[in-house]
Scaffold this active site. Structure first.
Site, short mmCIF file in Angstrom:
data_model
loop_
_atom_site.label_atom_id
_atom_site.label_comp_id
_atom_site.label_asym_id
_atom_site.label_seq_id
_atom_site.Cartn_x
_atom_site.Cartn_y
_atom_site.Cartn_z
N ASN A 38 -1.53 -3.84 -6.10
CA ASN A 38 -2.15 -2.82 -5.25
C ASN A 38 -2.33 -1.51 -6.03
OD1 ASN A 38 -2.93 -1.42 -2.82
ND2 ASN A 38 -1.73 -2.93 -1.68
N SER A 44 0.85 -1.19 0.00
CA SER A 44 0.00 0.00 0.00
C SER A 44 0.89 1.24 0.00
CB SER A 44 -0.91 0.01 1.23
OG SER A 44 -1.98 -0.85 1.01
N ASN A 87 0.17 4.16 1.04
CA ASN A 87 -0.23 5.20 1.99
C ASN A 87 0.30 5.02 3.40
OD1 ASN A 87 -1.93 6.51 -0.01
ND2 ASN A 87 -3.17 4.66 0.17
N LYS A 96 0.85 -9.45 -1.47
CA LYS A 96 0.26 -8.47 -2.40
C LYS A 96 1.30 -7.43 -2.76
CE LYS A 96 -3.73 -5.56 -3.25
NZ LYS A 96 -5.06 -5.20 -2.82
#
Ligand SMILES: Cc1cc2nc3c(=O)[nH]c(=O)nc-3n(C[C@H](O)[C@H](O)[C@H](O)COP(=O)(O)O)c2cc1C
Length: 330
Positions: free
Chosen positions: A247, A176, A178, A218
């Site tokens: 992602n 991710s 973020n 992932k």
């Protein structure tokens, strides 16, 4: 029908409409007969045995939509073959300040800057316990924002232990954009250490429970050729069972121009390397049967939807099943 619902939901800001839709779905699933899945599922039952799991069909819900694990039951009725819930972090955390979810309607895209808003493991497990679990469920795990990257293994191990018996597979989210520094975990050395620890813990849990649960990682779409090859080698050497590609991208032009190209490219590179030895779950920019087919042709054995579901509604699942049902190899 969905276009009407969508036009109402799209009048609200993206996160409010997301929360409202999910609450409605959770409520519907509580009051509906969850033993009766939509027709599409029965018709297209491929019973794919992958990662040791029999998937009723190859279309899954991508992580991040049911982050807190409240609504999974309804997705079977919508025709999905599996769901991935989370990302869950060990401790509760609020995520980034709002606004942090944006729509680019002209590109049918969503911008995600959520930053793992999570109720934390304890509440997450309670939420799951309140659902019937009538659908193959992956649980996507991450680390808390306050945990330094060189201590993040502890967070992943905590999550793995806590969700182990509740998941059909566990997805390790190292991609991710973020959470500061998270994607560094894709670097060879850190990933080697992380996967070795997770695999060791999985073997231990497997002995303890008599049940070996598959692990999938992932990955990001913004990886170069050599990074993809390094990841593929580590997946092999640490007995990882699956790979989810990909992602959210960090490249804005990637979103606006060709949202599905970067992820399809990564799937191809992974498949060139891994062949069908380790199943690839393809995700990113699937808005139509054609874009789903591209993922399968690139080498994905399963696919997941997020943004396409928001823009096209649940009918997209059946449309993809109708168009792609024929090409699956058991
Ligand atoms: C609002 C939003 C939140 C997301 N949250 C997560 C998350 O918590 N964990 C994760 O692994 N992926 C998360 N994702 C990424 C999706 O699972 C998926 O990989 C990505 O959106 C590409 O698929 P799509 O083009 O079908 O949306 C999120 C995506 C969006 C748009």
């Amino acid at each position: 029908m969905y276009s009407l619902i969508r036009s109402l939901l799209f009048r609200l800001d993206p996160e409010t409409s997301h929360d409202l839709a999910l609450r409605l779905l959770a409520l519907t699933s509580r009051f509906s007969n969850t033993r009766k899945p939509v027709q599409a599922q029965a018709e297209h039952d491929q019973s794919l045995p992958l990662m040791g799991i029999r998937f009723p069909n190859p279309i899954g819900l991508a992580a991040g939509l049911d982050k807190q694990g409240t609504a999974r039951d309804i997705f079977r009725r919508l025709g999905f073959g599996f769901v991935e819930i989370g990302t869950v972090t060990p401790e509760p955390q609020p995520g980034n300040p709002k606004p942090r979810m944006f729509r680019l309607e002209e590109h049918q895209a969503l911008i995600n800057r959520m930053g793992f808003n999570s109720v934390g493991l304890e509440q997450f497990k309670k939420n799951l316990a309140a659902t019937s679990g009538n659908i193959v469920t992956g649980i996507n795990i991450g680390k808390n924002a306050t945990t330094p990257i060189n201590e993040s293994i502890g967070d992943y191990l905590t999550c793995l232990r806590e969700v182990y018996t509740l998941a059909d597979y566990i997805a390790i989210n190292i991609s991710s954009p973020n959470t500061e520094g998270l994607r560094q975990l894709q670097d060879r050395e850190l990933l080697d250490t992380l996967l070795a620890s997770l695999n060791r813990e999985r073997e231990h849990l497997s002995d303890k429970t008599g049940n070996r649960k598959p692990l999938a990682i992932k990955v990001a779409p913004d990886l170069d050729h050599s990074q993809v090859n390094a990841i593929a080698a580590l997946i092999r050497s640490h007995s990882i069972d699956g790979i989810i590609a990909t992602n959210t991208t960090v490249s804005r032009p990637g979103v606006e121009n060709h949202p599905r190209q970067p992820s399809t490219q990564i799937i191809k590179l992974l498949h060139d390397n891994l062949q069908d030895e380790i199943p690839i779950i393809g995700v990113g920019g699937i808005h139509s049967p054609e874009s789903a087919l591209e993922k399968f042709e690139a080498g994905a054995r399963l696919i997941q939807l997020y943004t396409g579901l928001i823009y096209q509604g649940p009918a997209l699942v059946k449309r993809i099943l109708d168009a792609t049902g024929k090409i699956h190899r058991p």
